[in-house]
Design a protein around this motif. Structure first.
Motif, PDB file in Angstrom:
ATOM      1  N   ASN A  79      -3.790 -12.328   2.971  1.00 52.04           N
ATOM      2  CA  ASN A  79      -3.084 -11.238   2.191  1.00 52.04           C
ATOM      3  C   ASN A  79      -2.389 -10.595   3.402  1.00 52.04           C
ATOM      4  N   LEU A  80      -0.650 -10.584   3.186  1.00 49.50           N
ATOM      5  CA  LEU A  80       0.076  -9.722   4.014  1.00 49.50           C
ATOM      6  C   LEU A  80       0.247  -8.412   3.349  1.00 49.50           C
ATOM      7  N   ILE A  81      -0.260  -7.529   4.162  1.00 54.29           N
ATOM      8  CA  ILE A  81      -0.449  -5.903   3.879  1.00 54.29           C
ATOM      9  C   ILE A  81       0.956  -5.370   4.501  1.00 54.29           C
ATOM     10  N   LEU A  82       1.812  -4.465   3.532  1.00 49.65           N
ATOM     11  CA  LEU A  82       2.659  -3.610   4.088  1.00 49.65           C
ATOM     12  C   LEU A  82       2.331  -2.267   3.566  1.00 49.65           C
ATOM     13  N   GLY A  83       2.490  -1.399   4.504  1.00 54.10           N
ATOM     14  CA  GLY A  83       2.259   0.078   4.323  1.00 54.10           C
ATOM     15  C   GLY A  83       3.349   1.056   3.759  1.00 54.10           C
ATOM     16  N   ASN A  84       2.988   2.125   3.380  1.00 51.14           N
ATOM     17  CA  ASN A  84       3.881   3.078   2.897  1.00 51.14           C
ATOM     18  C   ASN A  84       5.252   3.196   3.978  1.00 51.14           C
ATOM     19  N   GLU A  85       6.464   3.579   3.727  1.00 51.66           N
ATOM     20  CA  GLU A  85       7.487   3.756   4.476  1.00 51.66           C
ATOM     21  C   GLU A  85       7.311   4.791   5.701  1.00 51.66           C
ATOM     22  N   GLY A  86       6.751   5.879   5.488  1.00 52.85           N
ATOM     23  CA  GLY A  86       6.715   6.806   6.478  1.00 52.85           C
ATOM     24  C   GLY A  86       5.098   6.814   7.220  1.00 52.85           C
ATOM     25  N   GLN A  98      -2.188   1.668  -6.655  1.00 54.06           N
ATOM     26  CA  GLN A  98      -1.862   2.280  -7.987  1.00 54.06           C
ATOM     27  C   GLN A  98      -0.756   3.368  -7.564  1.00 54.06           C
ATOM     28  N   ASP A  99      -0.561   3.591  -6.625  1.00 54.61           N
ATOM     29  CA  ASP A  99       0.623   4.529  -6.031  1.00 54.61           C
ATOM     30  C   ASP A  99       1.767   4.239  -5.553  1.00 54.61           C
ATOM     31  N   THR A 100       1.921   2.793  -5.476  1.00 54.30           N
ATOM     32  CA  THR A 100       3.195   2.060  -5.267  1.00 54.30           C
ATOM     33  C   THR A 100       4.248   2.349  -6.429  1.00 54.30           C
ATOM     34  N   VAL A 101       5.408   2.519  -6.282  1.00 48.20           N
ATOM     35  CA  VAL A 101       6.374   2.897  -7.233  1.00 48.20           C
ATOM     36  C   VAL A 101       6.241   1.719  -8.377  1.00 48.20           C
ATOM     37  N   ASP A 102       6.574   2.029  -9.533  1.00 48.27           N
ATOM     38  CA  ASP A 102       6.231   0.973 -10.831  1.00 48.27           C
ATOM     39  C   ASP A 102       7.342  -0.073 -10.474  1.00 48.27           C
ATOM     40  N   VAL A 103       7.203  -1.247 -10.824  1.00 45.35           N
ATOM     41  CA  VAL A 103       8.034  -2.315 -11.053  1.00 45.35           C
ATOM     42  C   VAL A 103       8.976  -2.058 -12.279  1.00 45.35           C
ATOM     43  N   TYR A 104       8.503  -1.643 -13.126  1.00 44.71           N
ATOM     44  CA  TYR A 104       9.408  -1.329 -14.215  1.00 44.71           C
ATOM     45  C   TYR A 104      10.482  -0.221 -14.267  1.00 44.71           C
ATOM     46  N   ASN A 105      10.238   0.463 -13.235  1.00 48.96           N
ATOM     47  CA  ASN A 105      11.201   1.502 -13.033  1.00 48.96           C
ATOM     48  C   ASN A 105      12.848   1.027 -12.821  1.00 48.96           C
ATOM     49  N   PRO A 106      13.626   1.519 -13.564  1.00 49.70           N
ATOM     50  CA  PRO A 106      14.999   0.766 -13.594  1.00 49.70           C
ATOM     51  C   PRO A 106      15.570   0.362 -12.196  1.00 49.70           C
ATOM     52  N   LYS A 107      15.483   1.298 -11.059  1.00 50.09           N
ATOM     53  CA  LYS A 107      16.230   0.923 -10.141  1.00 50.09           C
ATOM     54  C   LYS A 107      15.175  -0.166  -9.481  1.00 50.09           C
ATOM     55  N   VAL A 108      13.965  -0.441  -9.467  1.00 47.59           N
ATOM     56  CA  VAL A 108      13.398  -1.746  -8.967  1.00 47.59           C
ATOM     57  C   VAL A 108      13.881  -2.971  -9.678  1.00 47.59           C
ATOM     58  N   ASP A 136       0.720  -1.270   0.118  1.00 45.85           N
ATOM     59  CA  ASP A 136       0.220   0.023  -0.044  1.00 45.85           C
ATOM     60  C   ASP A 136       1.004   1.295  -0.049  1.00 45.85           C
ATOM     61  N   GLY A 137       1.407   1.608  -1.105  1.00 44.28           N
ATOM     62  CA  GLY A 137       2.035   3.011  -1.580  1.00 44.28           C
ATOM     63  C   GLY A 137       3.479   2.888  -0.946  1.00 44.28           C
ATOM     64  N   ILE A 138       4.055   1.650  -1.465  1.00 46.01           N
ATOM     65  CA  ILE A 138       5.336   1.751  -1.242  1.00 46.01           C
ATOM     66  C   ILE A 138       6.114   2.622  -2.449  1.00 46.01           C
ATOM     67  N   GLN A 139       6.988   3.346  -1.723  1.00 46.20           N
ATOM     68  CA  GLN A 139       7.752   4.582  -2.604  1.00 46.20           C
ATOM     69  C   GLN A 139       9.043   4.233  -3.015  1.00 46.20           C
ATOM     70  N   ASP A 140       9.825   3.610  -2.102  1.00 44.75           N
ATOM     71  CA  ASP A 140      11.212   3.458  -2.458  1.00 44.75           C
ATOM     72  C   ASP A 140      11.591   2.069  -3.558  1.00 44.75           C
ATOM     73  N   TYR A 146      -0.979  -4.127 -10.193  1.00 46.03           N
ATOM     74  CA  TYR A 146      -1.533  -2.832  -9.907  1.00 46.03           C
ATOM     75  C   TYR A 146      -2.937  -2.738  -9.783  1.00 46.03           C
ATOM     76  N   THR A 147      -3.730  -2.276  -8.637  1.00 46.01           N
ATOM     77  CA  THR A 147      -5.000  -2.419  -8.626  1.00 46.01           C
ATOM     78  C   THR A 147      -5.334  -1.379  -7.705  1.00 46.01           C
TER      79      THR A 147
END
Lengths: 242, 242
Positions: A189-196, A130-140, A103-107, A155-156
Motif C-alpha cells: 500500500n503506497l500511502i500519500l498524506g495531506n497536502e500540508g 473518510q476525510d479525503t475529498v469526495d470523488v463525486y465532487n464535480p471538480k474531482v 490520508d486526508g487529501i483535500q484538493d 472510503y474507509t
C-alpha cells in the motif's frame, strides 16, 4: 425536460450532502460521458446542446440551450453536455498487489490527478480516509478526465484498514528511503498524506517504511513537490522495476 | 501609497502587453515574495496587509487594507502581500547538461509546475518557444511557488535554437522509446510539446529520438498524461540513472 426543480437539484450537487440526499452526481462533457459506456455507472438522463454527438440508445437525451446549460454546469466554461448519474456505493476489492492509500487529501485536483495516474499505471483501487475529498465532487470528476469510471475509489477508516492488511504499508515523506534505491515488496500500500500535514500520526504508526524522492536542486530549491506530482514520480519509479 | 492610477496599472499586469509597457509584474504572498531575496529580481515596492511579516529593509512596504488588497490581487483568495517587481530580461545561459525545452505550452499551471520540477531536479534552464505562455503571467508565477526566481526561463525561436545546439534533442511523444529502457546521453534537450497537439512538425524534424512513458493500464485506460505530469515522471526516471 429541464424543470426549475431539476435545475435547483442539479445546482446543489456540488455538495456531498445533496449528492447523497438525491443519490446523484454530475458528469460534464461528451468525451467523459462516453467513458461511462464501458462502466457500471447508471446514467439517469443527459442534457445536451449537442445531443447528436452522443450515442446512448437507452438513455434519454434532452436537447437544451446554451443558457440552460450554463445554469446546470459547474464549469467556468461549460462543455457540451451534462449527464445525471446515479451515485454508486463501490465495495472494497480484495487487497491488490499495489494500492494507493490517501490520508486526508483535500484538493479536488490532486485526487483527480491521482485517480488518472492510477488508471495510467493500471492500479485498480484507491483507498481514501473518510476525510479525503469526495470523488463525486464535480471538480474531482472533471480532473480525472474520465478515469474515475475505471478505478475503484473507496472510503474507509484507514487506521483500521492498514492495521489488518497483509500488504506492506509504505509511507511517503520528506525523510525516508530514496525511491531510487528502494526495493518495493511484492504487495504493498503506497500511502500519500495531506497536502500540508502529511500522514496523520495514527497512520504513520502503521507504516513499515517511509520512502522519499531525492531532491537534486541546490539548497534553496523548492521545498516540496505537490502530492499528485510526487505520486506520479513514485509510480513511475515503481513501474520501472516491473 | 496605493493611488487609483497604480491600482489601474497593477490590474493591467495580467496581460503581457501591459507587463512589457510598464516593465513590471506582480508576485503575491509573503512566502513567495521572501524567495526573491536570494535572487537578482528587483522589487520596486510591496503592498501588504501584514507588513510586519516581511523583512526587506531596502524596499518600501506600504500597509494596505484587505479591501485595497482585493483590488490589486489576481488571486481568488488574496494572500497577505503583493510585490511589484521589475520585469527582467534574462539572457540565455550556455548549453546545460540537461535542459527543458517547451514547444507551445499554453496552460499557466503546466508551465508553473514544470518550472517547479526544474527547480526540484536542479535543472537551471527552461527554453520556451515564443508562443509558450509567458512566465510572468500571474498564474504561472503563483503556480511555480517561487521556483521562477531560481530558474532561467528564456523565450526563443526553437527551430533555430535546436538546429544549432550541440546537445541531443530528445522529443516526448505517445510513440517513442520506452523511458525505462532509454539511455539518456551526456548532454540533452528534453522537448515537451503543446497540450493538445504535441511538438510542431518543424521541431519534430530536429529531434534525434522520441521517448515515451509506457502505459500499464488496460486498453480502455486514460489516453494520455498531462504534460507537466509526464515531465515529472520522465525527470524522475532520468535522475534515477544519475
Amino acid at each position: 425536460m429541464l424543470t426549475a426543480h431539476k435545475i435547483k437539484v442539479f445546482q446543489s450537487l456540488d455538495k456531498k450532502k445533496f449528492r447523497q440526499k438525491y443519490n446523484l452526481f454530475l458528469v460534464e462533457g461528451n468525451k467523459i460521458i462516453q467513458e461511462l459506456k464501458h462502466s457500471s455507472y447508471k446514467i439517469q438522463e443527459i442534457f445536451s446542446i449537442q445531443p447528436e454527438d452522443l450515442s446512448f440508445p437507452e438513455t434519454e437525451i434532452h436537447p437544451i440551450t446554451e443558457r440552460e446549460l450554463k445554469k446546470i454546469s459547474f464549469l467556468q466554461t461549460p462543455k457540451d453536455s451534462v449527464a445525471v448519474v446515479e451515485l454508486p456505493s463501490p465495495e472494497m476489492l480484495e487487497q491488490q498487489k499495489i494500492q494507493i492509500i490517501l490520508d486526508g487529501i483535500q484538493d479536488p485536483g490532486n485526487l483527480g490527478t491521482i485517480i488518472r495516474l492510477a488508471d495510467w499505471f493500471g492500479i485498480e483501487q484507491v483507498i481514501c480516509s473518510q476525510d479525503t475529498v469526495d470523488v463525486y465532487n464535480p471538480k474531482v470528476i472533471q480532473s480525472t478526465k474520465g478515469s474515475f469510471a475505471r478505478i475503484n475509489v473507496v472510503y474507509t477508516d484507514l487506521t483500521e484498514y492498514l492495521a489488518k492488511t497483509d500488504a506492506v504499508n509504505i509511507g511517503t515523506d520528506m525523510v525516508g528511503e530514496n525511491i531510487y534505491h528502494f526495493d518495493f515488496p511484492e504487495k504493498f500500500n503506497l500511502i500519500l498524506g495531506n497536502e500540508g500535514n502529511g500522514m496523520r500520526p495514527e497512520v504513520e504508526k502503521l507504516v513499515s517504511q517511509n520512502i522519499t524522492i531525492p531532491r537534486f536542486g541546490q539548497k534553496q530549491s523548492t521545498e516540496s513537490l505537490n502530492v499528485s506530482m510526487a505520486t506520479g514520480i513514485i509510480l513511475g519509479q515503481i513501474f520501472s522495476k516491473i
